[in-house]
Structure formats: structure tokens, C-alpha cells
Scaffold this active site. Structure first.
Site, mmCIF file in Angstrom:
data_model
loop_
_atom_site.group_PDB
_atom_site.id
_atom_site.type_symbol
_atom_site.label_atom_id
_atom_site.label_comp_id
_atom_site.label_asym_id
_atom_site.label_seq_id
_atom_site.Cartn_x
_atom_site.Cartn_y
_atom_site.Cartn_z
ATOM 1 N N ASP A 129 -11.740 -15.042 -23.567
ATOM 2 C CA ASP A 129 -11.016 -16.400 -22.375
ATOM 3 C C ASP A 129 -11.112 -16.016 -20.609
ATOM 4 O OD1 ASP A 129 -9.151 -18.644 -22.140
ATOM 5 O OD2 ASP A 129 -7.569 -17.574 -23.145
ATOM 6 N N ASP A 188 -5.935 -26.454 -24.144
ATOM 7 C CA ASP A 188 -4.721 -26.129 -24.808
ATOM 8 C C ASP A 188 -4.076 -27.091 -25.175
ATOM 9 O OD1 ASP A 188 -5.609 -23.893 -24.589
ATOM 10 O OD2 ASP A 188 -4.502 -23.270 -22.028
HETATM 11 C C1 GLA Z 1 -5.709 -19.746 -22.738
HETATM 12 C C2 GLA Z 1 -5.475 -20.002 -24.042
HETATM 13 C C3 GLA Z 1 -5.206 -19.580 -24.658
HETATM 14 C C4 GLA Z 1 -4.722 -19.094 -25.100
HETATM 15 C C5 GLA Z 1 -3.585 -17.713 -23.533
HETATM 16 C C6 GLA Z 1 -3.308 -16.336 -24.222
HETATM 17 O O1 GLA Z 1 -4.218 -20.369 -21.572
HETATM 18 O O2 GLA Z 1 -6.402 -21.405 -23.129
HETATM 19 O O3 GLA Z 1 -5.554 -20.469 -25.901
HETATM 20 O O4 GLA Z 1 -4.848 -17.624 -25.813
HETATM 21 O O5 GLA Z 1 -4.658 -17.993 -22.950
HETATM 22 O O6 GLA Z 1 -2.609 -15.815 -23.036
#
Ligand code: GLA
Length: 706
Positions: A444, A508
């Protein structure tokens, strides 16, 4: 003297003209052009010298030169202590092959060397442009910009651009190509969700199956600048390159800077064919040993648990996930020291023993015993000020001394170009991958960069290069580990990051109504087998919209499918539905992920259609999703595409029986014996679609009958 070079793909050709004075220029890119002679090319493209203009026509070359009188967007900008700011090159050597042209050019006055590469991937018809600049003088050359420029014909008069934001990536905009410049700049230090580095130009009104289109994508994961302009000389061009901070790239003697690759795909049959070429090209680049494995059904803990990693709850989820058909269990954010919310812990990549006494082995054992693989979330480039790492090394972050760093999600960015930072991150990831059986990493990156200074100098270019090196080192040391590129959802999806990663988290937002739209736009450049697509709870966490389970499942089906929800929330009936659809996915994923993923023009704008056709055209699957109500009593007929006109197909529909009620009645296409139809009729007459509820879908499955 002009020299003409040609590269041919299966469906298209590109012709480059190189003249004695000036750099090479794209004079033709389009439908295959095999027999044209140099004389014809010269005669047909001879420029008109008009009054009131320069006596020598400036070439709209791949690196257009200010120093040659090109007053549009110069391909190269920079200077050497305020000198040498308008260079002018001469081609000194050309190397050619069936797939590649390499032009070497020099400016003896400015003491610069330029190499321009043009490639044609003959199997997929994707062209590539990349240029490198070398400083041959003793003094430093400060580079402001090096951008590759593709000249396009005047009839490509409509543009499709991309914008968006967190949880709403890949929003498209259409406009007639304006008289003024269209500029999309990204200064966020990651590919970004608001200025995705891609653009399409085409004949006005181009659609999925009609029009001539040119798609361009800059394969870069940092900052970029994209310009589309009508040149005063007529014609038009698109230029794309890195966006550089002042002073970011300084070339010492014999040092070089190379642009990111600019990839292009042309189609004379609309957008969907253009995309297909990009998809095929992308599939060839992926690390095949990992990416061509059957794409395992994921369970991701994020929306189910967020930061609360209770071993009991986790073990229960493991049992439930295995029972429902999951094949890979992913522990998302929250597993490492001090990580109870998003204010602390990033950087301390050690298992939090308070949450997981004795480490993660108990969980991985449980996952493996159930026959599943295990995956783990990391955000390696980041650090929270509230972390042991930051307390020990406050100087490890990208920053400018004398200022307070602007935080994003309470975090700062580590300076990956510093060897000690790189080594620390490599050691942490490598040792966790060595200690535990981890089959997948969700990598990420959750903030935009602000004042990204390294020893006072802007450092996005170096940061991104170091990131690629870090990922490549992990790839080399752990070749079977699959990596997903995530960045607050889909803010780091590009062809370059996909050299090192094999899955992307497109957004997301897993509300299927949003996803239907997003996935259509995502597919303009990217293929389905790498697209993480998860099923969430009824009421989407990012939009608050409620949707039915079948629609959520159908929306995830063609991608790399997964579940991301508290499995307790499913009723017994829901569980059965999920189990059935996961089985359907597993039974069909090889076809979904090796066939051609296409988008289909629909008769009404409230309907979206995409589908997969096997390469031998014996099997096809089309999903039609309704995002609104129909303005008429019934929609028009949907003309399918990509089938073999000579073959006969049986038609079967998969749909949600509960999505039809009241006065809306199914038609014959939804009956068990929907019939056998020729590919020709399906593509010319089309299918009369039934009226279905808002936020529901039908899947038509077509199989050749002998
Ligand atoms: C980001 C990612 C999510 C999740 C969060 C965790 O927002 O896009 O899918 O993994 O971080 O903190």
C-alpha cells in the site's frame, strides 16, 4: 534528405520521418500501410510554407525543439548555468529492426546527446516511445523536462481524459479537442487517482465499437505532465513525460536521464479493440510465473475487522472463509507493533505480540491447514511520527529542513533513495517473508507527497526509482510471492509498477454500482485478471448505498475475485449464493482471465456491458448491468461483439430471480431454453434485453454448439 522508417504490427503501422535538420517525427500512425513508397510519403506530406511564418518549418518531432522554432510544448527544457537553454539536435545514427528504431542525435554546441527509441510490439500493436538525454560537458545540465511527443492527425478531434479521487477513481471526461492546450499535471508523487496518466484521442463520437482512436499511457508511478495541443502548423499532438520539480534532475558529465515509456495503442474499430491491445501487451509484461496462476479467491480482513485483530475473531473468520470457498486469506492493516488505528505504528514492521502472542504462526498454520494461502499488508514507504522507527531516525523522511512536514493520514514518507532506509525496509520485508510462509503482499501507499526533499533536493524521481529497485529485490528474493499494488485504492496503477506487481486494488470503493462504472473505465488500459474485485456487505462502507448480494457477486466475477466483509453478516441463503458464485468463478476463471475482455456499446446509457470472449471464440460471457431505470417500456436490442459470425451459440442467462418483480416480466432470453443463435445474428440483430431492476445484472453465457 528525408528518410522514412516504418514499423508494422498485425493491424497497424507507424511511419517516422527523419530529416537532416531536426529530430524524427511521427508522420503516420494507423491502419497497416505496407506498400507506400518514400516518394508517395514525401509528396503527400510536403509542408506548406505560409507567409507570416518562419522560412523553415519547425518539425513536430518526438522531442519538439524550441531551438528550431517550435513554439508549442518543447520536448526538452533545461539549461547549463543559464546557457544552452534552446538546444538543436542533429541525428547522427539510426539503428533499425522490425520492432525498434533507435535515433541517436547530438547538439555539439550544448554538448548534449539524445537517444529516441520507438518500438512496435508486433503481436499486440502497442507502440512505445522512450528518450534519453546525456550530458557530455564538464558542467552540470539542469533538466526541466523531457517529454515524448506524438503527432496525431487533425481528424482525431475528440479527447477522453481521466479524473477522480479516493474511492472514485477512473472517472472519464469527453471533450472536443479545444483550441487551447489541455494539460493534466500530477505532482502527488504517486500515479494518482485524480490525474491518471492516460488519454485517448479519436474521431468525434468514437465509441466502444466505432471510430478511430489513439490511446496513450505514460508508464510512470511518480509525477507526470500530459499535454494535448492543436499545433499552430495544423495537426495536433500529445506529449507526456515526468513532471519535475525545480532542480530535481541535474546531469553531471556523462550522466543520463531516461523518460518513462509512453505506450500507445491505435484502433480503427473503436475503444474496446484499442484496450484489448493494451491488455494483451500488459499480459506479456507481467511476471508470468505468478500472474498466470489461477487467480485465487481472496478474503481480505480490512472491511471485516479494520484494526481490531482479535486472534479468536480471526480464527473464526479463517474457518468461515475456508468453508465458503476462499483460497487465500489476507491479513490487512493492523498486525504490526503499535498499530491500533491510523495514527501510529507505520515503519515498525514487527508483529505486534500483544495482538498476536508468539507471532503470526498460529494464524498462518490455521490458514494453511484449511488449504488456503496467506497474505499480508505492508505500507513500506511510510512512517508515523508515533513509531519507534521515527523516534530513532527522524531524519529518514522526505522533508525540507526548517519546515514542519504536512502529514497525510498521520504519516510521513521515508526517503527510499537513502541506502540505510532501503536496507532497513528490504531487511524487514525479506525477514518476514523468510520467517513465515507468505504468498502475497498487499503493498500500500496512502499519501500524497509534499515537500519531498532529500538533502534539500526534490526527490520524487529518485524515490520512485528506489521503490522499483526495492520491489525488484523482493521479487528476486521471493519469486513466488505475488504483490498487489494498492495506493488508497487505485492511486498507483500504471504499466511500470506492473513490472513488479501482479494485482492492483482498483478502488477502496466496492459498492457495485460504482464499481461497474469504474471497472469499465479501468479496462480502457488494464486487464481483468490483475484487478482485485471484492464483494462487501449490503450497505457499502464508502457510499452508504445498499445493493443486493447477487449484483455484488456478479460485479466481481471477471476480475480477481475476493470477499471483504464480516462473514457473520451473511444469512444461510446468502452463504449458499456466495458459495455457488465462488464455485462458478473457479470453474470459469481460466476462461475469464485468458479470453479477450471487451466492452460493448449498449442501446441505452443506463446499461453497461462488458464481457469475455475466448480466443477461439467458442465461449463468451457478457454481463449487462442496469444502473438506472429505462426511459422506455423496454430497452433497445444489444448487439454483441467479438463472436464468430459463422458459429452457432447456445444462450443461457444467469440472473437474480429476485431482481424481477411486479409488472416487469422476463423475456425469452431469461428462459431455460433461451435458444441457439448464430454469431452473425447476435452481432447484427442483437438481443432484446429484458427490463431489470436498478442495480442488478444479467450474465449471458454463450457456447458454440456443433
Ligand atoms: C488503504 C487501502 C485499504 C486498506 C487500508 C488499510 O486505504 O486502500 O484497502 O488496506 O489502507 O489502512
Amino acid at each position: 534528405m528525408n528518410v522514412w522508417y516504418r514499423l508494422h504490427g498485425a493491424r497497424s503501422s507507424i511511419v517516422i520521418k527523419s530529416c537532416q535538420h531536426g529530430l524524427p517525427e511521427v508522420v503516420y500512425w494507423g491502419k497497416t500501410l505496407k506498400s507506400v513508397s518514400d516518394d508517395e510519403l514525401a509528396g503527400l506530406t510536403d509542408a506548406v510554407l505560409t507567409a507570416g511564418y518562419l522560412d523553415q518549418f519547425p518539425v513536430l518531432s518526438i522531442i519538439p525543439e524550441l531551438g528550431a522554432g517550435f513554439h508549442g510544448e518543447a520536448g526538452l527544457e533545461g539549461h547549463r548555468q543559464r546557457q544552452h537553454w534552446a538546444p538543436r539536435f542533429q541525428v547522427t545514427a539510426v539503428e533499425t529492426s522490425d520492432r525498434e528504431l533507435v535515433f541517436d542525435a547530438r547538439d555539439e554546441v550544448a554538448q548534449l546527446m539524445l537517444t529516441i527509441k520507438v518500438t512496435m510490439d508486433t503481436e499486440t500493436d502497442v507502440v512505445g516511445f522512450r528518450s534519453s538525454l546525456t550530458n557530455t560537458a564538464d558542467s552540470e545540465f539542469l533538466l526541466h523536462r523531457l517529454g515524448n511527443t506524438v503527432s496525431l492527425p487533425a481528424y482525431a478531434d475528440e479527447l477522453l481524459t481521466f479524473h477522480g479521487h479516493w474511492a472514485r477513481e477512473f472517472v472519464t471526461g469527453r471533450q472536443r479537442w479545444p483550441a487551447n492546450r489541455v494539460v493534466k499535471e500530477n505532482r502527488k508523487g504517486r500515479t494518482s487517482s485524480d490525474a491518471f496518466p492516460g488519454i485517448v484521442a479519436g474521431t468525434p463520437g468514437f465509441s466502444e465499437q466505432s471510430g478511430e482512436v489513439y490511446g496513450l499511457h505514460l508508464a510512470a508511478s511518480g509525477n507526470h505532465r500530459l499535454v494535448a495541443e492543436k499545433a499552430v502548423q495544423g495537426g495536433r499532438y500529445i506529449q507526456a513525460g515526468e513532471w519535475l520539480y525545480p532542480g530535481e534532475v541535474a546531469l553531471a558529465k556523462d550522466e543520463s536521464y531516461s523518460t518513462p515509456w509512453l505506450y500507445g495503442s491505435w484502433s480503427g474499430d473503436g475503444l474496446s479493440q484499442m484496450s484489448l491491445q493494451f491488455h494483451r501487451f500488459l499480459k506479456k509484461r507481467l511476471r508470468l510465473d505468478v500472474a498466470t496462476q489461477p487467480r485465487k479467491v481472496h478474503f481480505n480482513s480490512w472491511e471485516a475487522l479494520y484494526f481490531s485483530h482479535e486472534p479468536k475473531a480471526l480464527l473464526k473468520l479463517v474457518d468461515q472463509a475456508a468453508a465458503i470457498g476462499v483460497e487465500r486469506f489476507i491479513l490487512d492493516d493492523g498486525w504490526f507493533r503499535g498499530r491500533n488505528d491510523d495514527t501510529a505504528g507505520l515503519g515498525d514492521w514487527y508483529v505486534d505480540e500483544r495482538k498476536h502472542p508468539g507471532g503470526l504462526q498460529y494464524l498462518i498454520d490455521a490458514v494453511n491447514q484449511k488449504g488456503m494461502e496467506f497474505g499480508l499488508w505492508f505500507e513500506p514507504e511510510m512512517v508515523n511520527p508515533d513509531s519507534d522507527l521515527y523516534r530513532a531516525h527522524p531524519d529518514w523522511v522526505l522533508k525540507l529542513d526548517g519546515y514542519d512536514q504536512v502529514l497525510g493520514r498521520n504519516q510521513m514518507v521515508l526517503d527510499l533513495s537513502r541506502p540505510e532506509v532501503f536496507d532497513y525496509l528490504y531487511e524487514r520485508i525479506d525477514s518476514l517473508l523468510s520467517q513465515y510462509r507468505i504468498d502475497y503482499i498487499k503493498w500500500d501507499m496512502n499519501r500524497d507527497l509534499v515537500q519531498p526533499g532529500s538533502a534539500g533536493v526534490a526527490s520524487v524521481h529518485r524515490q520512485v526509482e528506489a521503490l522499483y529497485r526495492l520491489m525488484a529485490s523482493i521479487n528476486d528474493a521471493h519469486p513466488t510471492v505475488e504483490i498487489e499494488s494498492c495506493s488508497s485504492g487505485g492511486a498507483r496503477i500504471d504499466f511500470e509498477i506492473l513490472r513488479y506487481t501482479q494485482r492492483v486494488w482498483a478502488s477502496d470503493c466496492i459498492d457495485p454500482v460504482e464499481r461497474q462504472r469504474l471497472q469499465q473505465a479501468y479496462s480502457i488500459f488494464f486487464s481483468n485478471e490483475i484487478m482485485g474485485s471484492h464483494v462487501s456487505v449490503e450497505k457499502a462502507h464508502t457510499t452508504g448505498r445498499s445493493t443486493n448480494l447477487m449484483f455484488r457477486l456478479m460485479t466481481s466475477l471477471y476480475g480477481h475475485m475476493g470477499l471483504e466483509l464480516a462473514l457473520d453478516s451473511l444469512s444461510a441463503d446468502d452463504e449458499t449464493t456466495v458459495r455457488q458464485l465462488l464455485k462458478y468463478y473457479k470453474d470459469n476463471r481460466t476462461f475469464f482471465h485468458t479470453g479477450d475482455w471487451i466492452r460493448v456499446d449498449t442501446p441505452e446509457s443506463y446499461l453497461l456491458c462488458n464481457g469475455v470472449v475466448s480466443t477461439d471464440k467458442r465461449r463468451a460471457s457478457f454481463t449487462i448491468a442496469a444502473l438506472d431505470r429505462c426511459d422506455y417500456l423496454m430497452p433497445g436490442r444489444l448487439r454483441l461483439t467479438g463472436l464468430d459470425p459463422e458459429k452457432r451459440y447456445s444462450l443461457t442467462a444467469i440472473h437474480d430471480p429476485y431482481a424481477h418483480h411486479g409488472q416487469l416480466r422476463p423475456n425469452r432470453t431469461l428462459a431455460a431454453d433461451a435458444g441457439i443463435y448464430s454469431g452473425d445474428a447476435l452481432m447484427k440483430i442483437g438481443i432484446q434485453l429484458p427490463v431489470i431492476d436498478v442495480a442488478s445484472a444479467i450474465i449471458y453465457d454463450l457456447n458454440v454448439v456443433e
